[in-house]
Design an enzyme around this catalytic site. Structure first.
Site, mmCIF file in Angstrom:
data_model
loop_
_atom_site.group_PDB
_atom_site.id
_atom_site.type_symbol
_atom_site.label_atom_id
_atom_site.label_comp_id
_atom_site.label_asym_id
_atom_site.label_seq_id
_atom_site.Cartn_x
_atom_site.Cartn_y
_atom_site.Cartn_z
ATOM 1 N N GLY A 43 13.706 48.939 58.256
ATOM 2 C CA GLY A 43 14.315 47.615 58.350
ATOM 3 C C GLY A 43 15.574 47.603 59.171
ATOM 4 O O GLY A 43 15.854 48.548 59.898
ATOM 5 N N ASN A 44 16.327 46.534 59.079
ATOM 6 C CA ASN A 44 17.578 46.413 59.838
ATOM 7 C C ASN A 44 18.633 45.710 59.001
ATOM 8 O O ASN A 44 18.363 45.272 57.887
ATOM 9 C CB ASN A 44 17.323 45.677 61.157
ATOM 10 C CG ASN A 44 16.839 44.266 60.929
ATOM 11 O OD1 ASN A 44 17.587 43.400 60.464
ATOM 12 N ND2 ASN A 44 15.574 44.023 61.229
ATOM 13 N N ARG A 45 19.839 45.591 59.548
ATOM 14 C CA ARG A 45 20.996 45.132 58.778
ATOM 15 C C ARG A 45 21.228 43.627 58.819
ATOM 16 O O ARG A 45 22.281 43.157 58.409
ATOM 17 C CB ARG A 45 22.269 45.820 59.297
ATOM 18 C CG ARG A 45 22.293 47.313 59.114
ATOM 19 C CD ARG A 45 23.599 47.881 59.644
ATOM 20 N NE ARG A 45 23.558 49.317 59.760
ATOM 21 C CZ ARG A 45 23.705 50.152 58.734
ATOM 22 N NH1 ARG A 45 23.910 49.679 57.517
ATOM 23 N NH2 ARG A 45 23.633 51.452 58.923
#
Ligand code: CTP
Ligand code: CA
Length: 228
Positions: free
Chosen positions: A33-35
């Site tokens: 995933g990402n932030r």
């Protein structure tokens, strides 16, 4: 202090906004995933609502309160985001891809939790590319006359500036507007303030906006309304 009422310049328009960041499962408990927090996407949703639009948000893993008076469709993966955005885009006058979409996904997700191997060897994870939802939308134009807006998160590097990467991306993506922002080193992701440069499809600079994510959102709606 009471903020002045916003112009009702999006009245009668259906606006679709993707927000947050997609996650690709590796196994039942882990993901790639990402932030992205979804704050800029939710600011776009609130401000569009306040300017009179009917708003659909496709929210990927956003843990913020749903904005009142807005339809929220919750998704996890890029595939789910793509399906939900495309369905909503069929009636949309404006589509804004504010979500951070995972560029890659595991070729296969394990059906059970992956265990450490006793020999200490780590198995590689095989990835494949996700579809580019924004590029598909601009190529297909699901609804004639629809305005399509992208976001570009760039860090720049020793060869190329944030703006140069943004200009190249604007030409490549074919979106009517591209909002370029600098990320990394504590900028943009998970913060309240944002700074974007707004480009047209040729990569030419239309304007810039610095301030709260609501102020950046309003600046973007101003440019959308200027397109007609
Ligand atoms: N986007 C998308 N589908 C993807 C990847 C990105 O729709 N598979 C959209 C994002 O929502 C954003 C825009 O494309 O509006 C730009 O995303 P970005 O990650 O900056 O660009 P990429 O084309 O993925 O290029 P790269 O990450 O290599 O810089
Ligand atoms: Ca990307």
């Amino acid at each position: 202090l009471v903020a002045p009422p916003r112009p009702q310049d999006l009245a009668g328009r259906h606006v679709v906004i993707s927000a947050g960041g997609t996650r690709e499962p590796l196994d039942p408990v882990r993901y790639l995933g990402n932030r992205s927090s979804g704050r800029q996407g939710y600011a776009l949703a609130r401000t569009a609502r306040d300017r009179g639009a009917r708003v659909t948000v496709v929210a990927a893993n956003v843990s913020l309160d749903d904005p009142a008076g807005v339809d929220v469709v919750e998704v996890e993966t890029t595939d789910q985001l793509r399906t939900a955005v495309r369905a909503a885009a069929r009636t949309a006058d404006v589509v804004v891809m504010a979500a951070a979409v995972a560029d890659f996904r595991p070729v296969a997700a394990a059906g059970h939790k992956v265990k450490k191997r006793s020999d200490g060897v780590v198995d590689p994870i095989l990835l494949e590319a996700n579809p580019d939802i924004l590029a598909e939308l601009t190529a297909e134009r699901l609804r004639p006359g629809q305005v399509i807006v992208g976001f570009a998160a760039e860090t720049g590097d020793e060869h190329t500036t944030v703006l140069e990467y943004g200009r190249a991306k604007a030409r490549r993506k074919g979106a009517d507007l591209l909002a370029v922002n600098a990320v990394g080193h504590g900028l943009a992701f998970g913060t309240t303030d944002n700074a974007v440069t707004i480009l047209d499809r040729h990569g030419d600079v239309l304007g810039a906006a610095v301030g709260s994510k609501d102020e950046v959102a309003d600046a973007l709606w101003d440019e959308v309304c200027r397109l007609g």
